[in-house]
Design a protein around this motif. Structure first.
Motif, PDB file in Angstrom:
ATOM      1  N   SER A 210      -2.840   3.539   2.411  1.00  0.00           N
ATOM      2  CA  SER A 210      -4.212   3.477   2.898  1.00  0.00           C
ATOM      3  C   SER A 210      -4.234   2.470   4.033  1.00  0.00           C
ATOM      4  CB  SER A 210      -5.142   3.020   1.776  1.00  0.00           C
ATOM      5  OG  SER A 210      -6.439   2.796   2.269  1.00  0.00           O
TER       6      SER A 210
ATOM      7  N   ALA B  49       3.172   4.292  -1.227  1.00  0.00           N
ATOM      8  CA  ALA B  49       3.222   5.044  -2.488  1.00  0.00           C
ATOM      9  C   ALA B  49       4.657   5.220  -2.957  1.00  0.00           C
ATOM     10  CB  ALA B  49       2.575   6.419  -2.287  1.00  0.00           C
TER      11      ALA B  49
ATOM     12  N   GLU C  99      -3.241  13.421   3.860  1.00  0.00           N
ATOM     13  CA  GLU C  99      -2.872  12.481   2.799  1.00  0.00           C
ATOM     14  C   GLU C  99      -3.528  11.123   3.022  1.00  0.00           C
ATOM     15  OE1 GLU C  99       1.340  12.416   3.000  1.00  0.00           O
ATOM     16  OE2 GLU C  99       1.602  14.324   1.950  1.00  0.00           O
ATOM     17  N   ARG C 100      -3.515  10.656   4.280  1.00  0.00           N
ATOM     18  CA  ARG C 100      -4.131   9.352   4.574  1.00  0.00           C
ATOM     19  C   ARG C 100      -5.641   9.413   4.356  1.00  0.00           C
ATOM     20  NH1 ARG C 100       0.825   9.363   4.963  1.00  0.00           N
ATOM     21  NH2 ARG C 100       1.982   7.987   6.373  1.00  0.00           N
TER      22      ARG C 100
ATOM     23  N   GLU D 125       0.806  -1.216   0.000  1.00  0.00           N
ATOM     24  CA  GLU D 125       0.000   0.000   0.000  1.00  0.00           C
ATOM     25  C   GLU D 125       0.842   1.270   0.000  1.00  0.00           C
ATOM     26  OE1 GLU D 125      -2.123  -0.993   3.608  1.00  0.00           O
ATOM     27  OE2 GLU D 125      -3.897  -1.548   2.467  1.00  0.00           O
TER      28      GLU D 125
ATOM     29  N   LEU E  43      -4.188   7.136  -6.495  1.00  0.00           N
ATOM     30  CA  LEU E  43      -3.574   8.371  -6.043  1.00  0.00           C
ATOM     31  C   LEU E  43      -2.230   8.084  -5.408  1.00  0.00           C
ATOM     32  CD1 LEU E  43      -6.678  10.026  -4.425  1.00  0.00           C
ATOM     33  CD2 LEU E  43      -5.502  10.809  -6.466  1.00  0.00           C
ATOM     34  N   ASP E  44      -1.232   8.859  -5.766  1.00  0.00           N
ATOM     35  CA  ASP E  44       0.106   8.710  -5.211  1.00  0.00           C
ATOM     36  C   ASP E  44       0.222   9.587  -3.966  1.00  0.00           C
ATOM     37  OD1 ASP E  44       2.725   8.173  -4.799  1.00  0.00           O
ATOM     38  OD2 ASP E  44       3.464   9.366  -6.495  1.00  0.00           O
ATOM     39  N   THR E  45      -0.509   9.228  -2.913  1.00  0.00           N
ATOM     40  CA  THR E  45      -0.582  10.086  -1.742  1.00  0.00           C
ATOM     41  C   THR E  45      -0.068   9.450  -0.480  1.00  0.00           C
ATOM     42  OG1 THR E  45      -2.833   9.304  -1.405  1.00  0.00           O
ATOM     43  CG2 THR E  45      -2.559  11.375  -2.601  1.00  0.00           C
TER      44      THR E  45
ATOM     45  N   ARG F  66      -7.238  11.433   2.321  1.00  0.00           N
ATOM     46  CA  ARG F  66      -7.478  11.557   0.888  1.00  0.00           C
ATOM     47  C   ARG F  66      -7.361  10.198   0.199  1.00  0.00           C
ATOM     48  NH1 ARG F  66      -3.921  13.541  -3.673  1.00  0.00           N
ATOM     49  NH2 ARG F  66      -5.307  14.574  -5.168  1.00  0.00           N
ATOM     50  N   ALA F  67      -6.353   9.428   0.589  1.00  0.00           N
ATOM     51  CA  ALA F  67      -6.183   8.098  -0.005  1.00  0.00           C
ATOM     52  C   ALA F  67      -7.369   7.201   0.315  1.00  0.00           C
ATOM     53  CB  ALA F  67      -4.892   7.470   0.501  1.00  0.00           C
ATOM     54  N   ASP F  68      -7.866   7.254   1.546  1.00  0.00           N
ATOM     55  CA  ASP F  68      -8.987   6.392   1.918  1.00  0.00           C
ATOM     56  C   ASP F  68     -10.293   6.851   1.286  1.00  0.00           C
ATOM     57  OD1 ASP F  68      -7.536   4.559   3.370  1.00  0.00           O
ATOM     58  OD2 ASP F  68      -7.798   5.578   5.284  1.00  0.00           O
TER      59      ASP F  68
ATOM     60  N   ASP G 170     -10.450   5.336  -2.061  1.00  0.00           N
ATOM     61  CA  ASP G 170     -10.356   3.876  -2.077  1.00  0.00           C
ATOM     62  C   ASP G 170     -11.759   3.272  -2.069  1.00  0.00           C
ATOM     63  OD1 ASP G 170      -9.938   1.148  -1.532  1.00  0.00           O
ATOM     64  OD2 ASP G 170      -8.097   1.593  -0.434  1.00  0.00           O
TER      65      ASP G 170
END
Length: 337
Positions: A332, A179, A271-272, A177, A327-329, A274-276, A279
């Motif tokens: 997740s 990035a 960032e976390r 997971e 997303l390269d953030t 945004r990734a979730d 998802d």
């Protein structure tokens, strides 16, 4: 960052050890493998982290030898830290032998012959080790000093050893997971933590350059922040207290970083989140659950921070995000902060 997972499970039993042997010989620091097990099986998970490479290996009883001929064939001039998680291995190099039990490290060099054997397995019949490959030139320690540690059992102890062990296990667990953009930062953290750990086992470990000691402390703080984003009490004061430094000194450490301490915490939480939000696995969860998981107990404050950072409310972002465009953030990690 490139993450690879390879295993023998899809191969006919008779071909599994030959496949493993060829895989180890194809490495840039090739080794010759032997196994007494007729039912050999193995799994390799690997992460490329800039200067550092981390690999998790689970295998039936095995012997791995790096011979003078193989060294002439290819030598990246790396140090290899071996961290035993299950079972027990024997590392021999420079006429020294180290029995490396579960929870211990040993160091070997790709530039000299070595011999590693499985001495004991877990109840499953396998051993589990994590190896860290670090170019000799990147360690801020004199090679003649570091070579004193070859083929010696190195207990975790307190401080950087425990942090390094936990960090390596976390990297392997979260590898799929992570990035690509995080690779260099995480690789720097691995090298710095390894340098601090090794320096602590040297007679002149206190001669680690001041700038290296600062980088090691920053790496420990960086790892601590990542592991505690869900804690609503995470703050400069709690970070300073945990690392036995003043808040003023903590802020001085971050002056040469891209962001302040508080901004680092805020950015990584966002960032976390945004990734979730992007998802599809978590689309059934309300915004508040995702925000709370990453340290935002109040939805309104999370929404304001998200919109200020990304120019769009989190609900709209979730609606527009396309699962086919990852997303390269960052990782997740909703299941495990």
């Amino acid at each position: 960052m490139p993450y690879r997972s390879l295993h023998t499970g899809s191969l006919p039993p008779r071909d599994r050890f030959d496949w493993w042997r060829e895989l180890m010989l194809a490495h840039d620091a090739p080794t010759e493998s032997e196994s007494p097990s007729s039912g050999f099986a193995g799994t390799v998970e690997g992460l490329e982290l800039g200067d550092a490479r981390v690999a998790s290996l689970v295998f039936h009883p095995l012997r791995a030898r790096r011979t003078p001929a193989l060294i002439r064939q290819g030598d990246p001039e790396d140090y290899e830290l071996v961290f035993t998680l299950e079972g027990e291995v024997l590392v021999s190099q420079h006429r020294r032998d180290a029995v490396v039990a579960s929870g211990q490290f040993a160091l070997r060099s790709t530039s000299h012959p070595y011999d590693c054997r499985t001495r004991r397995t877990a109840a499953s019949g396998t051993a589990h080790v994590v190896t860290v490959h670090i170019p000799r030139a990147t360690l801020p320690l004199a090679a003649d000093q570091v070579d004193q540690l070859l083929a010696r059992s190195l207990p975790l102890g307190a401080g950087s050893g425990g942090v390094l062990g936990d960090f390596l296990q976390s990297l392997i667990r979260r590898g799929p997971e992570l990035a690509p953009a995080e690779g260099k930062r995480l690789g720097t953290a691995v090298v710095d933590l390894a340098a601090g750990f090794l320096a602590g086992h040297l007679p002149f470990g206190n001669r680690l350059p001041p700038e290296s000691r600062e980088r090691i402390l920053l790496s420990r703080i960086d790892s601590f922040i990542d592991d505690n984003l869900a804690d609503t009490d995470l703050s400069p004061a709690s970070i300073a207290a945990r690392h036995h430094i003043s808040v003023r000194y903590l802020h001085s450490l971050f002056r040469r970083q891209r962001h302040t301490v508080s901004a680092t915490i805020r950015n990584r939480r966002l960032e976390r989140c945004r990734a979730d939000l992007a998802d599809p696995r978590w689309r059934h969860l309300p915004l508040q659950a995702i925000a709370a998981h990453w340290g935002y107990p109040h939805l309104a404050s999370f929404s304001r921070a998200f919109r200020a950072a990304y120019g769009i409310p989190p609900s709209d972002f979730r609606h527009r995000a396309t699962p086919s465009t990852p997303l390269d953030t960052g990782p997740s990690l909703l299941r495990q902060p």
